[in-house]
Design an enzyme around this catalytic site. Structure first.
Site, mmCIF file in Angstrom:
data_model
loop_
_atom_site.group_PDB
_atom_site.id
_atom_site.type_symbol
_atom_site.label_atom_id
_atom_site.label_comp_id
_atom_site.label_asym_id
_atom_site.label_seq_id
_atom_site.Cartn_x
_atom_site.Cartn_y
_atom_site.Cartn_z
ATOM 1 N N LYS A 147 0.867 -1.175 0.000
ATOM 2 C CA LYS A 147 0.000 0.000 0.000
ATOM 3 C C LYS A 147 0.908 1.230 0.000
ATOM 4 O O LYS A 147 1.635 1.482 0.959
ATOM 5 C CB LYS A 147 -0.908 0.006 1.211
ATOM 6 C CG LYS A 147 -2.070 0.984 1.078
ATOM 7 C CD LYS A 147 -3.165 0.666 2.074
ATOM 8 C CE LYS A 147 -4.527 0.968 1.515
ATOM 9 N NZ LYS A 147 -5.612 0.594 2.430
ATOM 10 N N ASP B 281 -12.320 3.065 11.162
ATOM 11 C CA ASP B 281 -12.935 2.970 9.835
ATOM 12 C C ASP B 281 -13.399 1.541 9.552
ATOM 13 O O ASP B 281 -13.191 0.994 8.472
ATOM 14 C CB ASP B 281 -11.940 3.428 8.765
ATOM 15 C CG ASP B 281 -12.624 3.675 7.416
ATOM 16 O OD1 ASP B 281 -13.845 3.909 7.409
ATOM 17 O OD2 ASP B 281 -11.931 3.627 6.394
#
Length: 850
Positions: free
Chosen positions: A9, A102
């Site tokens: 990522k 999240d």
């Protein structure tokens, strides 16, 4: 190098360029990497190659939970199993002090070997600037930067991190979050697994956030076979008040696993059940032995309690809002003694908010940390705990204001409409303009979603009880009438529209999505103070938690006329107590013309020797600001600052219009009666001073970027006394008249308003910020000079109004006619009435669909 597949990522470029942010995340990544749990995806490291920074993550095969839900609802038993593993992962992270922030179906993987893996723990703080998905209500959301200090975890309060559809209410408001935010998101994920649809499904981010803050999930969508304990677990996870939400995910996991189920099932428990989390550990132990159950019995409706709050200060008989309750219902702020006070519900003492001198019409910020108020034509805000006030913008302060969730303030302005300004200050913009001459708007409120504004719409020829409650769409500009006849409307989190008419509080169910009233209005509280005069205010306030505070219609103060001599001794006039304002004694001292603001809203004449009160004006609207001609035969006045008229003091003859000049009112005639000093007000709300000649022409005397007002001519007509805020606060100044540019002399030095000359021209009086009447000796020959100001008297409770002088002096200069606020017989004038848990009663009286 180790021969295993990994996920990479890459961090955003702006992230890499922020040294402090990168350093902080490196520290946090080490903590996250230490998490070792079968249901948590591992972080192997944070690496750098050339200018790129990237995370090395565990590569998890399979599909996301979002992809699984897209195929339809998940059976109850399968959903329970998945949810239990997600809760297990959260429990492990929370034990390490790590909050996900999240959690959503897209961050949960279902592997081919039936494992459940939670991704991206703690990364919401890092990737808030990633490109959003096509569905914006599902995208990570970062709203504005807050002005508060950084919280202990390094996240600045006021920054919203997460995905809108799964945010907790406190997260949506940009407040500090803890593990209870993850529990709310967990409940949203579990609801979606069972029903196949999101708990809070808006079309975009704004609408979704509005639903999170105001709506309940559609509990009817849950499968009929959902066990009672699982239903209850969902409710306590999705409770909007974080203090009433489940505090520990381990207890929720036990409920999901069926540890607290009994042999008796309840198909659909009523709203309001919640577990007693304080005894969760004991109950868990009892569940293992099979001898106890989770405390899931229905919680009885919270009792509605009515109490009176005794205040040490007198509430003013004022046309604007005198108090407000904080959104969480823990504090009340009110206006008294020409400043603001705060009373905490759990304390007896009140606290003066220093720096709010002249403060009126208070209202809270959505988080309850700030109080906004109007003071001498300026909108200001101040921290609720005390601190320096911050000026936001200029304007009129009596047309209502609300602080919205988007951190902007909307307020009404006569002749303009609804204005909006940032809560950080700036230049207001017109949000909703008035459409016709004479229209007046009061109490605007931007509704959840930010697409419409609720307000009361009146006109200058009618009372506010005859106004319309309307809603204006910001999308298409259409205005819809909701209620005919009412004032000071509010939309409440309970799903009700409330407003006041004839001193009664009414409520009706309101569909905030369709902008429609659903059903008729019901009277819910009688005796709520609402003025008949030129303000749309009603004296009530409602917290988001369901507490109502109001002033009883029989408990607000009235006003009496009193003589006060230079030693402070009072002598009351025999005139009936009424809503008096702006007294002006005739040149011969036999009468006083006075504005009365309770019944007909007109000018009246009190004759001292005959002790009679006679009505002088009979116009349909508000008529005020009486000013005598030098010969005492006529009185000039203004119909709510729209033109100036004159009428014989004995009531005979017709009314003569002196000028059609708008936004003006009379101050004082020159000794020869040929000129009239008047107020001028520009469309932006700033005050100036002008002079009106006999031929109807208007000449501007003073008009600057500051406010100049309350002008008074010396008895010989050679000098003009007035007040100006050019120094940052209002002070008294003197200029020559009519050649005002030939000189300027300050009189007060510590604040002053409402100047008044003695009849012999040798003294000048004014009011100090604390309400004391001050006097200074003056000389006008060979030039103007003034002496040291002395206090004339400071005792007593006297009515003041910043717009006009509220006292006068007798011809001999020995007595002052003051207006004293008095209570009605048998009534308390220092009380607020509080109804706790009022939403329970409101829902019973006026049921909604929620």
């Amino acid at each position: 190098m180790l021969g295993r597949d990994v996920a990479i990522k890459v961090l955003p470029d702006e992230f890499a360029q922020d040294t402090e942010r990168l350093r902080r995340f490196q520290r946090e990544a080490k903590l996250l990497a230490a998490l070792n749990h079968p249901n948590i995806a591992s972080i192997y490291g944070l690496e750098q190659s050339d200018s790129a920074n990237y995370l090395v993550l565990e590569l998890v095969p399979g599909e996301t939970l979002a992809a699984r839900i897209a195929r339809g609802p998940i059976p109850v038993d399968e959903a329970r199993e998945i949810a239990s593993k997600i809760a297990d992962a959260l429990e492990a992270a929370h034990e390490q002090g790590i909050v996900h922030r999240d959690l959503k179906p897209a961050n949960i993987m279902l592997t081919p070997d039936d494992k459940v893996i939670v991704l991206d723990f703690g990364l919401a703080k890092v990737f808030v600037d990633e490109t959003p998905n096509a569905d914006s209500s599902m995208s990570p959301t970062r709203l504005r930067q807050g002005f508060g200090e950084a919280s202990p975890d390094g996240t600045r309060v006021g920054v919203i991190l997460g995905t809108a559809a799964y945010m907790s209410p406190e997260q949506a408001k940009g407040k500090h979050v803890d593990k209870r935010t993850d529990i709310f998101a967990f409940g949203a994920v579990l609801f979606e697994m069972l029903t196949g649809k999101r708990a809070f499904a808006g079309e975009d981010v704004s609408e979704t956030l509005a639903y999170v803050l105001t709506k309940e999930p559609d509990w009817r969508a849950l499968p009929a076979e959902t066990p009672a304990t699982l239903r209850q677990a969902l409710r306590v996870c999705l409770t909007k008040d974080s203090n009433r939400r489940a505090h520990c995910i381990a207890d929720v996991r036990l409920a999901i696993d069926g540890e607290f189920e009994t042999t008796t099932e309840v198909s659909s428990p009523p709203t309001g059940w919640r577990p007693s989390w304080a005894v969760a550990a004991a109950l868990a132990l009892a569940a293992v032995t099979g001898t106890a159950i989770w405390n899931l019995k229905p919680e009885a409706p919270r009792p509605v309690a009515r109490v009176s709050i005794t205040l040490p200060d007198v509430l003013p008989a004022w046309v604007n809002q005198v108090m407000a309750i904080s959104p969480d219902g823990t504090r009340v702020v009110y206006s008294a003694n020409n400043q603001l006070y705060v009373r905490a519900m759990d304390q007896i003492e009140t606290t003066a908010l220093r720096g709010t001198e002249g403060g009126r019409t208070p209202f809270f910020s959505p988080d309850g940390e700030w109080v906004a108020f109007w003071s001498q034509g300026t909108l200001k805000k101040i921290p609720i705990g005390g601190g320096a006030p911050v000026s936001l913008c200029d304007g009129q302060g009596r047309w209502g204001a609300r602080w919205g969730a988007d951190d902007t303030i909307v307020f009404g302005q006569r002749g303009v409409g609804i204005l909006r300004v940032s809560a950080d200050g700036g230049t207001p913009e017109v949000l909703v303009p008035v459409e016709a001459a004479g229209e007046v708007i009061y109490g605007p409120q931007v509704l959840p979603g930010g697409n419409a504004v609720l307000f009361a719409l009146g006109d200058t020829n009618s009372t506010w009880d005859e106004a319309q409650i309307v809603v204006h769409s910001l999308d298409n500009g259409e205005t819809k009438v909701l209620v005919e006849g009412g004032r000071d409307a509010r939309y409440l989190p309970s799903g009700h529209l409330v407003y006041v008419r004839d001193q009664t509080l009414f409520a009706a169910p309101f569909d905030v999505d369709r902008l429609e009233v659903r059903g008729g209005s019901v009277a819910v509280v009688e005796g709520v103070m609402g003025y008949r005069s030129n303000s749309g205010a009603a004296q009530f306030s409602v917290s988001d938690t369901g507490s109502l505070v109001y002033v009883s219609a029989g408990r607000l103060v009235n006003r009496a006329l009193v003589w006060v001599d230079r030693d402070g001794r009072e002598e009351a006039l025999t005139a009936e107590p009424r809503m008096y304002a702006f007294p002006r004694i005739s040149p011969d001292g036999s009468q006083v013309a006075i504005d009365v603001r309770d019944r007909e809203l007109d000018i009246w004449i009190w004759h001292f020797s005959r002790e009679t009160l006679t009505r002088l004006t009979f116009g349909p609207g508000v008529e005020n600001h009486p000013t005598w001609t030098p010969d005492g035969r006529q009185v000039a006045f203004s119909p709510e600052q729209y033109g100036i008229y004159r009428k014989s003091a004995d009531g005979t003859g017709s009314v003569k219009q002196l000028t059609e000049e708008m936004r003006t009112g009379p101050y004082a005639f020159s000794p020869d009666g040929d000129r009239l000093v008047i107020s001028l007000r520009d469309p932006g709300g700033s005050w100036g001073i002008g002079v009106l000649s006999q031929d109807g022409t208007v000449e501007t005397l003073l008009s600057t970027e500051y406010n100049e007002r309350n002008a008074e001519l010396s008895p010989d007509g050679d000098f003009l006394a007035y007040e100006s805020d050019e120094s940052g606060r209002y002070e008294i100044y003197i200029r020559p008249f009519p050649n005002v540019e030939d000189g300027r002399w300050p009189v007060s030095s510590s604040g002053g308003t409402q100047a008044l000359w003695s009849r012999d021209g040798q003294e000048l009086f004014y009011l100090a910020p604390g309400g004391e009447l001050m006097a200074t000796r003056v000389r006008t020959e060979p030039s103007f000079t003034s002496g040291k100001a002395e206090v004339v008297f400071a005792e007593g409770i006297y009515y003041t109004n910043p717009l006009m002088r509220t006292y006068d002096i007798s011809p001999d200069g020995e007595r002052f006619l003051m207006i004293k606020e008095v209570k009605p017989d048998g009534a308390s004038w220092t009380e607020l009435l509080l109804v706790q848990n009022w939403f329970e009663e409101l829902e019973r009286l006026v049921p909604t669909e929620n």
